[in-house]
Motif scaffolding. Structure first.
Motif, short mmCIF file in Angstrom:
data_model
loop_
_atom_site.label_atom_id
_atom_site.label_comp_id
_atom_site.label_asym_id
_atom_site.label_seq_id
_atom_site.Cartn_x
_atom_site.Cartn_y
_atom_site.Cartn_z
N ALA A 148 0.87 -1.19 0.00
CA ALA A 148 0.00 0.00 0.00
C ALA A 148 0.89 1.22 0.00
N TRP A 149 0.68 2.10 -0.97
CA TRP A 149 1.39 3.38 -1.04
C TRP A 149 0.40 4.45 -0.63
N ASN A 150 0.70 5.11 0.47
CA ASN A 150 -0.25 6.02 1.09
C ASN A 150 0.37 7.41 1.21
N LYS A 151 -0.44 8.40 0.90
CA LYS A 151 -0.02 9.79 1.13
C LYS A 151 -1.16 10.45 1.89
N ALA A 152 -0.92 10.72 3.16
CA ALA A 152 -1.97 11.32 3.99
C ALA A 152 -2.35 12.68 3.43
N GLU A 203 7.75 12.51 -0.67
CA GLU A 203 8.12 12.47 -2.08
C GLU A 203 8.86 11.17 -2.35
N LEU A 204 8.47 10.49 -3.40
CA LEU A 204 9.15 9.24 -3.80
C LEU A 204 10.03 9.58 -5.00
N PRO A 205 11.34 9.41 -4.89
CA PRO A 205 12.20 9.84 -5.99
C PRO A 205 12.10 8.92 -7.22
N GLN A 210 13.52 2.67 -10.29
CA GLN A 210 13.11 1.48 -11.04
C GLN A 210 12.89 0.36 -10.04
N ASP A 211 12.02 -0.57 -10.36
CA ASP A 211 11.73 -1.66 -9.44
C ASP A 211 12.43 -2.92 -9.92
N GLY A 212 13.74 -2.94 -9.74
CA GLY A 212 14.53 -4.10 -10.14
C GLY A 212 15.98 -3.85 -9.80
N VAL A 227 5.59 -7.70 -14.23
CA VAL A 227 4.69 -6.54 -14.34
C VAL A 227 4.25 -6.12 -12.94
N GLN A 228 3.89 -4.85 -12.81
CA GLN A 228 3.32 -4.36 -11.56
C GLN A 228 1.95 -3.79 -11.86
N LEU A 229 0.99 -4.13 -11.04
CA LEU A 229 -0.36 -3.57 -11.20
C LEU A 229 -0.64 -2.64 -10.03
N TRP A 230 -0.97 -1.42 -10.35
CA TRP A 230 -1.18 -0.34 -9.38
C TRP A 230 -2.66 0.01 -9.40
N THR A 231 -3.33 -0.12 -8.26
CA THR A 231 -4.76 0.16 -8.17
C THR A 231 -4.99 1.37 -7.28
N CYS A 286 0.14 11.87 -7.87
CA CYS A 286 -0.09 10.67 -8.70
C CYS A 286 1.26 10.13 -9.18
N VAL A 287 1.23 8.94 -9.75
CA VAL A 287 2.46 8.36 -10.30
C VAL A 287 2.85 9.15 -11.55
N GLU A 288 4.13 9.42 -11.69
CA GLU A 288 4.67 10.06 -12.90
C GLU A 288 5.70 9.11 -13.51
N TRP A 334 11.01 4.28 -15.39
CA TRP A 334 11.41 5.29 -14.41
C TRP A 334 10.14 5.94 -13.90
N HIS A 335 9.92 5.89 -12.60
CA HIS A 335 8.70 6.47 -12.05
C HIS A 335 8.95 7.11 -10.70
N ARG A 336 8.06 8.01 -10.32
CA ARG A 336 8.17 8.76 -9.06
C ARG A 336 6.77 9.19 -8.65
N SER A 337 6.67 9.79 -7.47
CA SER A 337 5.44 10.50 -7.09
C SER A 337 5.79 11.57 -6.08
N GLY A 338 5.01 12.67 -6.12
CA GLY A 338 5.29 13.81 -5.24
C GLY A 338 4.47 13.74 -3.96
N PRO A 347 -6.83 12.12 1.37
CA PRO A 347 -5.73 11.15 1.32
C PRO A 347 -5.59 10.54 -0.08
N ARG A 348 -4.44 9.96 -0.33
CA ARG A 348 -4.16 9.30 -1.62
C ARG A 348 -3.57 7.93 -1.33
N LEU A 349 -4.39 6.90 -1.51
CA LEU A 349 -3.97 5.52 -1.20
C LEU A 349 -4.03 4.69 -2.47
N VAL A 405 -2.68 0.57 -4.09
CA VAL A 405 -2.04 -0.73 -3.85
C VAL A 405 -1.25 -1.11 -5.09
N SER A 406 0.00 -1.48 -4.89
CA SER A 406 0.84 -1.88 -6.01
C SER A 406 1.30 -3.32 -5.80
N VAL A 407 1.10 -4.15 -6.81
CA VAL A 407 1.43 -5.57 -6.69
C VAL A 407 2.45 -5.93 -7.77
O1 LIG Z 1 2.06 5.01 -5.59
C1 LIG Z 1 3.17 5.55 -5.58
O2 LIG Z 1 3.34 6.69 -5.22
C2 LIG Z 1 4.39 4.79 -5.99
C3 LIG Z 1 4.13 3.52 -6.68
C4 LIG Z 1 5.37 2.78 -7.04
O3 LIG Z 1 6.47 3.26 -6.98
C5 LIG Z 1 5.21 1.43 -7.51
O4 LIG Z 1 4.07 0.93 -7.61
O5 LIG Z 1 6.24 0.79 -7.80
#
Ligand SMILES: O=C(O)CCC(=O)C(=O)O
Length: 269
Positions: A133-137, A143-145, A148-150, A162-166, A177-179, A227-231, A238-240, A242-244
């Motif tokens: 769970a990626w949560n931003k109150a 900030e998530l810089p 890469q996920d690997g 693959v990653q699925l983000w809900t 949001c994800v950038e 390459w991804h990030r979020s501010g 809130p901004r919640l 789930v990333s699998v």
């Molecule tokens: O939801 C986010 O802010 C980050 C998500 C992320 O980095 C990911 O799913 O790998």
């Protein structure tokens, strides 16, 4: 709770496959009805507030400063709070597992995992690397810089598939949001260890950044190497999400300092 979810059509999977392998990400549309989003969101809030035993889960709280550099590591659960930044091991909750492992996701994962489009997708074994769970109150978050996920840091003998983000809350641009940098998945790993991408490496590509605002219930697929990030969250809501992260079932853990992990089979029922 999930019984009425419609299956993805072959046409939508084909379009998603083309976009995913070209851009490194694809929006798969609004897949979860509001009442299902409420149940999943409620579960994660209950875990954060210790209304559900928090012991099985891994937690990381936001830094008061909102700066990634100031995050505390290894502190785990530190009392009821809606300002946890990250909760891992969501698969240990039966309700959340119902989404992570949902049959409607199986053809999406198997289709996107294969660089060639095959319909129906080949039924290969898939396992779970992590469910987070990626949560931003409201008015906060960290900030998530760019990352890469690997890489070596992930401790596996091949990349994730693959990653699925809900989205479980609306995630407009102002909420962090994800950038992404489209196409960056094709450039391999920026560093052998993976994870955070050094600023001088990212800088020349920043103008190509694309924000992916989402509505609650939206599903987005991300290539592990995009390459991804979020501010931070600058809204009052809130901004919640789930990333699998899914793996090819043949993937093995390479870590040596600890007992190697085994990965939970997915989509077997
Ligand atoms: O939801 C986010 O802010 C980050 C998500 C992320 O980095 C990911 O799913 O790998």
């Amino acid at each position: 709770m999930f019984a009425a979810l419609p299956a993805f059509s072959e046409t939508s999977l084909r379009q998603a496959h083309t976009a995913f392998w070209r851009d490194g990400y694809v929006s798969l549309g609004n897949v979860l009805p509001p009442e299902t989003v409420d149940v999943l969101r409620g579960r994660i809030h209950a875990i954060m507030m210790a209304d559900i035993d928090p012991a099985p889960f891994f937690f990381q709280h936001d830094a008061a400063s909102g700066r990634y550099e100031d995050l505390a590591y290894g502190s785990g659960f530190c009392g009821p709070s809606l300002a946890y930044r990250k909760i891992e091991k969501l698969e240990r909750d039966a309700v959340l597992r119902g989404w992570i492992d949902h049959a409607v996701l199986a053809p999406v994962v198997r289709t996107l995992a294969n660089p060639e489009f095959v319909a129906p997708p080949v039924v290969t074994a898939i396992t779970l690397y992590r469910a987070v769970a990626w949560n931003k109150a409201a008015g906060g978050g960290t900030e998530l810089p760019w990352h890469q996920d690997g890489g070596l840091f992930w401790g596996i003998d091949r990349p994730g598939v693959v990653q699925l983000w809900t989205a479980l809350d609306d995630a407009p641009v102002a909420a962090g949001c994800v950038e992404v940098i489209p196409g960056s998945h094709a450039w391999g790993l920026a560093t052998p260890q993976g994870g955070t991408i050094p600023d001088p490496v990212v800088a020349p590509h920043l103008a190509a950044t694309v924000a992916i605002p989402a509505r609650r219930g939206d599903l987005i697929a991300l290539h592990n190497y995009i390459w991804h990030r979020s501010g931070r969250n600058q809204t009052a809501a809130p901004r919640l999400a789930v990333s699998v992260s899914y793996l090819d079932g043949a993937t093995r853990c390479t870590r040596q300092r600890y007992k190697p992990r085994t990965f939970l089979p997915m989509f077997e029922s």
